[in-house]
Design an enzyme around this catalytic site. Structure first.
Site, mmCIF file in Angstrom:
data_model
loop_
_atom_site.group_PDB
_atom_site.id
_atom_site.type_symbol
_atom_site.label_atom_id
_atom_site.label_comp_id
_atom_site.label_asym_id
_atom_site.label_seq_id
_atom_site.Cartn_x
_atom_site.Cartn_y
_atom_site.Cartn_z
ATOM 1 N N SER A 78 -10.605 4.230 13.602
ATOM 2 C CA SER A 78 -10.231 2.913 14.165
ATOM 3 C C SER A 78 -9.747 2.064 13.262
ATOM 4 O O SER A 78 -8.801 1.278 13.508
ATOM 5 C CB SER A 78 -11.576 2.348 14.913
ATOM 6 O OG SER A 78 -12.525 2.001 13.745
ATOM 7 N N ASN A 79 -10.110 2.291 11.950
ATOM 8 C CA ASN A 79 -9.473 1.343 10.896
ATOM 9 C C ASN A 79 -7.920 1.870 10.852
ATOM 10 O O ASN A 79 -7.088 0.927 10.390
ATOM 11 C CB ASN A 79 -10.299 1.581 9.551
ATOM 12 C CG ASN A 79 -11.761 0.631 9.649
ATOM 13 O OD1 ASN A 79 -11.423 -0.715 9.869
ATOM 14 N ND2 ASN A 79 -12.759 1.151 9.742
ATOM 15 N N ARG A 105 -16.023 11.122 0.959
ATOM 16 C CA ARG A 105 -16.130 11.755 -0.174
ATOM 17 C C ARG A 105 -15.752 10.821 -1.309
ATOM 18 O O ARG A 105 -14.967 9.976 -1.199
ATOM 19 C CB ARG A 105 -15.227 13.153 -0.137
ATOM 20 C CG ARG A 105 -15.826 14.171 0.786
ATOM 21 C CD ARG A 105 -14.912 15.169 0.852
ATOM 22 N NE ARG A 105 -15.159 15.982 2.308
ATOM 23 C CZ ARG A 105 -15.733 17.018 2.278
ATOM 24 N NH1 ARG A 105 -16.103 17.922 1.152
ATOM 25 N NH2 ARG A 105 -15.944 17.646 3.362
ATOM 26 N N ASN A 156 -10.602 0.902 -0.295
ATOM 27 C CA ASN A 156 -11.695 1.212 0.414
ATOM 28 C C ASN A 156 -12.389 0.292 1.311
ATOM 29 O O ASN A 156 -12.333 -0.897 0.967
ATOM 30 C CB ASN A 156 -12.689 1.995 -0.382
ATOM 31 C CG ASN A 156 -13.961 2.706 0.617
ATOM 32 O OD1 ASN A 156 -13.714 3.117 1.663
ATOM 33 N ND2 ASN A 156 -15.100 2.195 0.464
ATOM 34 N N HIS A 180 -15.721 -0.780 3.467
ATOM 35 C CA HIS A 180 -17.076 -0.555 3.527
ATOM 36 C C HIS A 180 -17.700 -1.413 4.627
ATOM 37 O O HIS A 180 -17.669 -2.733 4.485
ATOM 38 C CB HIS A 180 -17.927 -0.722 1.903
ATOM 39 C CG HIS A 180 -19.124 -0.146 2.057
ATOM 40 N ND1 HIS A 180 -19.624 1.050 2.237
ATOM 41 C CD2 HIS A 180 -20.327 -0.913 2.044
ATOM 42 C CE1 HIS A 180 -20.823 1.139 2.333
ATOM 43 N NE2 HIS A 180 -21.297 -0.037 2.137
ATOM 44 N N GLY A 222 -17.290 4.925 -9.184
ATOM 45 C CA GLY A 222 -18.489 4.917 -8.850
ATOM 46 C C GLY A 222 -18.568 4.755 -7.214
ATOM 47 O O GLY A 222 -17.536 5.041 -6.496
ATOM 48 N N ASP A 257 -18.477 2.897 -3.840
ATOM 49 C CA ASP A 257 -18.477 1.443 -3.189
ATOM 50 C C ASP A 257 -18.766 0.405 -4.346
ATOM 51 O O ASP A 257 -19.407 -0.645 -4.086
ATOM 52 C CB ASP A 257 -19.571 1.247 -2.218
ATOM 53 C CG ASP A 257 -19.209 2.594 -1.291
ATOM 54 O OD1 ASP A 257 -18.311 2.781 -0.852
ATOM 55 O OD2 ASP A 257 -20.276 2.911 -0.539
HETATM 56 C C1 GAR Z 1 -16.273 2.196 9.112
HETATM 57 O O1 GAR Z 1 -17.242 1.295 9.664
HETATM 58 C C2 GAR Z 1 -16.132 2.398 7.631
HETATM 59 O O2 GAR Z 1 -16.362 0.969 7.113
HETATM 60 C C3 GAR Z 1 -17.287 3.255 7.161
HETATM 61 O O3 GAR Z 1 -16.898 4.375 8.080
HETATM 62 C C4 GAR Z 1 -16.470 3.858 9.360
HETATM 63 C C5 GAR Z 1 -15.095 4.397 9.913
HETATM 64 O O4 GAR Z 1 -15.002 4.243 10.892
HETATM 65 N N1 GAR Z 1 -16.937 3.494 5.883
HETATM 66 C C6 GAR Z 1 -18.211 4.133 5.203
HETATM 67 O O5 GAR Z 1 -19.083 3.719 5.364
HETATM 68 C C7 GAR Z 1 -17.675 4.151 3.568
HETATM 69 N N2 GAR Z 1 -18.895 4.031 2.730
HETATM 70 P P1 GAR Z 1 -13.306 4.709 11.589
HETATM 71 O O6 GAR Z 1 -13.217 6.009 11.376
HETATM 72 O O7 GAR Z 1 -13.321 4.256 13.177
HETATM 73 O O8 GAR Z 1 -12.408 3.667 10.722
#
Ligand code: GAR
Length: 192
Positions: free
Chosen positions: A14-15, A94, A110, A112, A146, A148
């Protein structure tokens, strides 16, 4: 000149879609050169294919969490050949290491789902609920070696409401993520 992006994701994407949408409505002068996933059935690949964007699977050799260095080297080479300017991790689960970091210094972002440095790692929304946080949010940051932990570019706040479940809180965070990521990409571009 329009910016060339690569998007890496493990899930629904979705992002990634929010980046496509920002390009389409003129908020972001960019094109997505490739979408890569470590899961062949990840919906993010579907979204890319539907748009006509090159979509490929990275074979991580059956490892659940590891991102093998030789795969990172191959991806770095591929992205450089494609003249990618910026790499956007969008739900990519990953850890990125030296081969990619060296190939794209200060050019990997990224998103988060928490207000870093709070709640790094997996299911940050569940961590926030369990900690009894009154508010949480989302962060776009530069990626370093690291987890996040890289420099923060932008954050958005999200209240934790009475009765929130992990799902309802994550859904509210995602609404903000979809606004934040394109804006943070623009901000990162202005610093290139
Ligand atoms: C999002 O909420 C993103 O922030 C999170 O995974 C989701 C992916 O959603 N990422 C993490 O937790 C990374 N540490 P999406 O596939 O719908 O974009």
């Amino acid at each position: 000149m329009s910016l060339r992006l690569a998007v890496l994701g493990s899930g629904s994407g979705s992002n990634c879609q929010s980046i496509f949408n920002a390009i389409d409505d003129g908020r972001l002068d960019a094109e997505v050169a490739i979408v890569l996933s470590d899961h062949e059935d990840a919906f993010i690949l579907e979204r890319a294919r539907k748009r006509g964007v090159r979509a490929e699977v990275m074979d991580c050799g059956g490892y659940k969490n590891k991102f093998p260095l030789e795969v990172q080297e191959a991806v770095a080479r591929q992205l450089r050949e494609l003249k990618v300017d910026l790499v956007c991790l969008a739900g990519f689960m990953r850890l990125v290491k030296e081969p990619l970091l060296r190939a794209f210094p200060n050019r990997i972002l990224n998103i988060h789902p928490a207000l870093l440095p709070q709640f790094p790692g997996v299911e940050a929304w569940t961590q926030a609920l369990q900690a009894g946080a009154k508010q949480t949010g989302c962060t776009v940051h530069y990626v370093d070696a690291g987890m996040d932990s890289g420099e923060i570019i932008m954050q958005a706040y999200v209240p934790v409401l009475p009765g929130d479940t992990p799902q309802s809180l994550h859904a509210r965070i995602q609404v903000q993520e979809h606004i934040l990521y394109p804006a943070a990409i623009l901000s990162a571009v202005s610093r290139l």
